[in-house]
Design a protein around this motif. Structure first.
Motif, PDB file in Angstrom:
ATOM      1  N   ARG A   1       0.506  -1.399  -0.297  1.00  0.00           N
ATOM      2  CA  ARG A   1      -0.476  -0.064   0.250  1.00  0.00           C
ATOM      3  C   ARG A   1       0.867   1.048   0.173  1.00  0.00           C
ATOM      4  N   ASN A   2       0.550   2.324  -0.385  1.00  0.00           N
ATOM      5  CA  ASN A   2       0.936   3.410  -1.143  1.00  0.00           C
ATOM      6  C   ASN A   2       1.115   4.456   0.029  1.00  0.00           C
ATOM      7  N   ASN A   3       2.533   4.360   0.336  1.00  0.00           N
ATOM      8  CA  ASN A   3       2.521   5.875   1.917  1.00  0.00           C
ATOM      9  C   ASN A   3       1.834   7.006   1.663  1.00  0.00           C
ATOM     10  N   SER A   4       1.362   7.430   0.090  1.00  0.00           N
ATOM     11  CA  SER A   4       1.471   8.847  -0.187  1.00  0.00           C
ATOM     12  C   SER A   4      -0.158   8.802  -0.455  1.00  0.00           C
ATOM     13  N   ASN A   5      -0.962   7.844  -0.385  1.00  0.00           N
ATOM     14  CA  ASN A   5      -2.345   7.350  -0.998  1.00  0.00           C
ATOM     15  C   ASN A   5      -3.620   7.919  -0.149  1.00  0.00           C
ATOM     16  N   PRO A   6      -4.287   8.564   0.163  1.00  0.00           N
ATOM     17  CA  PRO A   6      -4.894   8.424   1.006  1.00  0.00           C
ATOM     18  C   PRO A   6      -5.893   7.779   1.093  1.00  0.00           C
ATOM     19  N   LYS A   7      -6.659   7.055   0.418  1.00  0.00           N
ATOM     20  CA  LYS A   7      -7.131   5.886   0.446  1.00  0.00           C
ATOM     21  C   LYS A   7      -6.389   4.787   0.485  1.00  0.00           C
ATOM     22  N   HIS A   8      -5.371   4.058   0.782  1.00  0.00           N
ATOM     23  CA  HIS A   8      -4.933   3.965   1.531  1.00  0.00           C
ATOM     24  C   HIS A   8      -4.192   3.236   2.468  1.00  0.00           C
TER      25      HIS A   8
END
Length: 747
Positions: A367-374
């Motif tokens: 999961r992406n540290n910079s993706n709010p959805k993640h």
């Protein structure tokens, strides 16, 4: 066509019949060989290969055969140690835990999460990594967490992310059995992964598979290859650009695959246009006819497999080189098919597990540290408020060391790794570690533990249960064979005790960690992984043991796992799928979400053009030799385990330097002479080995050695620089000089 063998390797020392054989996996290199631990009187007395396990079919490497000696070593730590008046003294577990919690809470209250750092291993179990991820992110709410996977496998991770959107090697070991051409780059499989190398030789014997070795050293692997290219150190990008140039020029590419499944071809084609064989020879010293032969074998074969390791990952422009390997396969359409693909290897036995569950970088499940959805998704799975979870890039180990030096980080917790030997510019790193309150979790008094303020002894392989993912995404369970000596806790149990004493809670006021056994932790992880690229939702401990490990994804669609990734030509490059929005290969600057979206990759692989540039430190009049470091067949990392195996220690008891015969003649150095090897960082003293394995003008030093009282640590010499994308140190770059030490000369 599978890999067949009738050989079962074993190393068992027992008076009389053993009591039982316990199912497990080798805990040394990333091959993940299946094995059984031999037990008598609740003591490990040996190991035997598992002939039914698909990875090794009963075979074991020399390190794997002898790893169990460490379990019975007489210098296992029996109690915690606390430093008093400069000396490490035995302490109770209550005192040790109390001190750890007191120091953590005190620093946290004064400085917040920025005052703490956690640095751990590539040899623990998935359940331990997952617990580290949960405690550091949702408990301590910090991003200062990294692992020594940063030193060996971070570039594999990042080159896969840059090209395909997420981590995960596309190929598998079955591809070795059916490929036409296998290309090794910076690998020396004969020493780093002996079982895989035997499998490759078996494939050549059965199928006529051609072996290409690209490595500066003329080692055993290179001498046994069908074609050997020996480039200058630091020129991988030029070599790969040259190969791709020839693939395009000779039309050994798949234009339809390029059009349908990739973006960026124009940039790649433009960049490689000038990398003619003549130009590449000027940079690399590879003869033009050899480069042409290499490209022809790669381009005209129906199936090509490319395997790479530290010769790429620890060298100049490492992530760029890794993406060029991916690009080479993409433009040929040789990916996601039997016998074909880029095989970006992990170097350690459970480095893949660490990456999958977010133990040292991204959030669990890629999961992406910079993706709010993640962030919202993992917060929901952990039942915590998303606002408490740190976002943005994690802090890598060399940055952690800088923050300690600056006084920002005051506590460094080191688990099951030995940075006092393994980090570059070693003397400086030791000075920095002495500035922090140092906690070391290790079964032995390692070189790093000798520097510690608090030492927590732990159980070893065979004394605990859990799972590991090998280099091909195969997850297997390691059953507990014996009880640890002195009732020592496992790393998993120490982490749970720490979390409990710290009082970490979820948003409902319940304990953050609700599981109490590794299997319960794995079952939670199964839910966390569901729907992500590394989906393990249909795996269980019993199923792994029954099937001989399972490759992910393992879900409802693939209940027994999937052999290869990207079989449909669809990659994880949609904006809300990617593990990271990527970084600029030249500067390391992180892409924004908007910049990544503008690429319009949308399920296609990403091709990159990248020019070669000279290494940061070139030979000079003062330092005329190229420095190279690496592994040996007999030892693993800093010898914490293999150095305690009598056979392995006797086979290679001390460090040394390999020198070309012509250089030795010019320096009047003979075999066995003590020499001083110096760089701008420092110097070491080791015996000389005169050999044509290294080219004239280059030397090689194994990195396994370096107690605090011996001056043999290769990392005294190495550069404190790193790849700007993966943040992996560039151990295979540097310039040095060599001087013969006279008998009457002092230290």
């Amino acid at each position: 066509m599978g890999w067949d063998t009738t050989r079962v390797d074993m190393n068992i020392y027992s008076q009389g019949k053993i009591d039982r054989l316990v199912y497990s996996t080798c805990n040394i290199c990333s091959n993940g060989c299946g094995c059984f631990i031999a037990v008598k009187d609740d003591k490990i007395v040996g190991i035997m290969g598992n002939e039914d396990y698909p990875v090794n079919k009963g075979r074991l490497g020399p390190k794997g055969e002898n790893q169990w000696w460490a379990n019975n070593s007489i210098d296992r730590l029996a109690t915690p140690l606390i430093r008093h008046n400069g000396k490490l003294l035995s302490a109770t577990w209550e005192d040790a835990y109390s001190l750890l919690v007191e120091k953590t809470k005190g620093i946290y209250k004064r400085k917040g999460p920025g005052g703490l750092a956690f640095y751990h291993t590539g040899q623990a179990y998935l359940e331990e990594y997952y617990t580290i991820s949960k405690i550091t992110r949702a408990g301590l709410r910090m991003h200062h967490v990294d692992a020594n996977t940063r030193l060996c496998t971070a570039t594999a991770e990042w080159s896969l992310i840059e090209s395909f959107g997420t981590d995960g090697p596309p190929a598998c070991q079955e591809d070795v059995d059916v490929t036409d051409v296998i290309v090794f780059i910076g690998r020396n499989s004969n020493e780093t992964n002996t079982v895989l190398w035997e499998r490759v030789l078996e494939a050549r014997k059965k199928n006529g598979t051609k072996i290409i070795e690209i490595d500066p050293r003329n080692d055993v692997s290179s001498k046994q290859a069908d074609l050997s290219l020996q480039p200058r150190s630091g020129t991988n990008v030029a070599v790969l650009n040259g190969v791709i140039h020839l693939l395009i020029r000779n039309k050994w590419i798949d234009k339809q695959y390029i059009e349908n499944h990739t973006i960026g071809y124009g940039q790649l084609e433009k960049t490689v246009a000038r990398y003619t064989p003549e130009f590449v020879e000027q940079i690399t010293n590879i003869p033009q006819n050899k480069l042409n032969q290499c490209a022809e074998w790669i381009g005209t074969s129906k199936k090509t497999l490319t395997v790479l390791l530290q010769g790429v990952y620890q060298s100049m422009d490492s992530t760029a080189a890794g993406t060029l390997v991916n690009s080479m396969h993409l433009i040929m359409g040789k990916i996601g098919k039997p016998g074909s693909g880029p095989f970006q290897h992990a170097g350690q036995p459970s480095a893949m597990s660490n990456r999958e569950v977010g133990g040292a970088g991204f959030y669990p499940g890629y999961r992406n540290n910079s993706n709010p959805k993640h962030i919202e998704e993992i917060a929901g799975l952990w039942n915590v408020d998303p606002s408490i979870l740190p976002v943005g890039p994690q802090t890598y180990i060399m940055e952690i060391m800088q923050l300690i030096e600056q006084g920002e980080i005051e506590l460094l917790w080191v688990m099951f790794t030995n940075p006092a030997v393994s980090l570059p510019n070693r003397n400086k790193m030791i000075e920095i570690m002495n500035k922090a309150f140092l906690v070391v979790q290790d079964p032995f008094l390692s070189e790093t533990a000798e520097l510690a303020d608090l030492v927590l002894p732990t159980a070893l392989w065979g004394e605990k249960e859990g799972t590991m993912t090998n280099l091909e995404r195969r997850v297997n369970v390691l059953r507990k064979a014996v009880h640890p000596p002195y009732n020592l806790p496992s790393d998993f149990e120490i982490l749970l005790e720490f979390s409990n004493r710290m009082g970490f809670k979820d948003r409902d006021g319940n304990p953050l960690i609700t599981y109490s056994t590794p299997e319960e932790a794995f079952n939670e992880w199964r839910k966390v992984s569901k729907g992500r690229p590394c989906d393990m939702s249909e795996m269980t401990y019993d199923k792994m043991e029954r099937l001989g490990g399972i490759k992910w994804p393992c879900n409802e669609q693939y209940p027994n796992g999937k052999e290869r990734l990207y079989t449909d030509g669809r990659f994880h490059t949609f904006t809300d799928e990617v593990e990271s929005y990527g970084r600029d290969l030249l500067t390391g600057r992180a892409r924004t979400r908007e910049e990544f979206t503008a690429l319009q990759a949308n399920g296609r692989g990403i091709l990159y053009g990248f020019d070669w540039a000279p290494p940061l430190e070139m030979p000079s009049d003062e330092y005329p030799y190229e420095l190279n470091t690496g592994r040996l067949v007999y030892h693993w990392h800093t010898r914490t385990k293999t150095g305690r195996a009598p056979i392995l220690h006797m086979a290679s008891p001390e460090g040394y330097v390999e020198i070309n015969p012509e250089d030795a003649k010019n320096l009047e150095i003979q075999m066995g002479n003590m020499v001083r090897v110096s760089t701008k960082r420092g110097s070491i003293q080791v015996p000389a080995r005169i050999t044509d394995v290294v080219k004239q003008g280059s030397i090689f030093i194994p990195f396994h050695y370096g107690t605090l009282t011996e001056n043999q640590a290769a990392n005294v010499l190495t550069l404190e620089t790193w790849d700007l994308v993966s943040k992996q140190p560039q151990y295979k770059n540097g310039a040095c000089r060599i001087e013969k030490i006279m008998i009457n000369e002092g230290p």
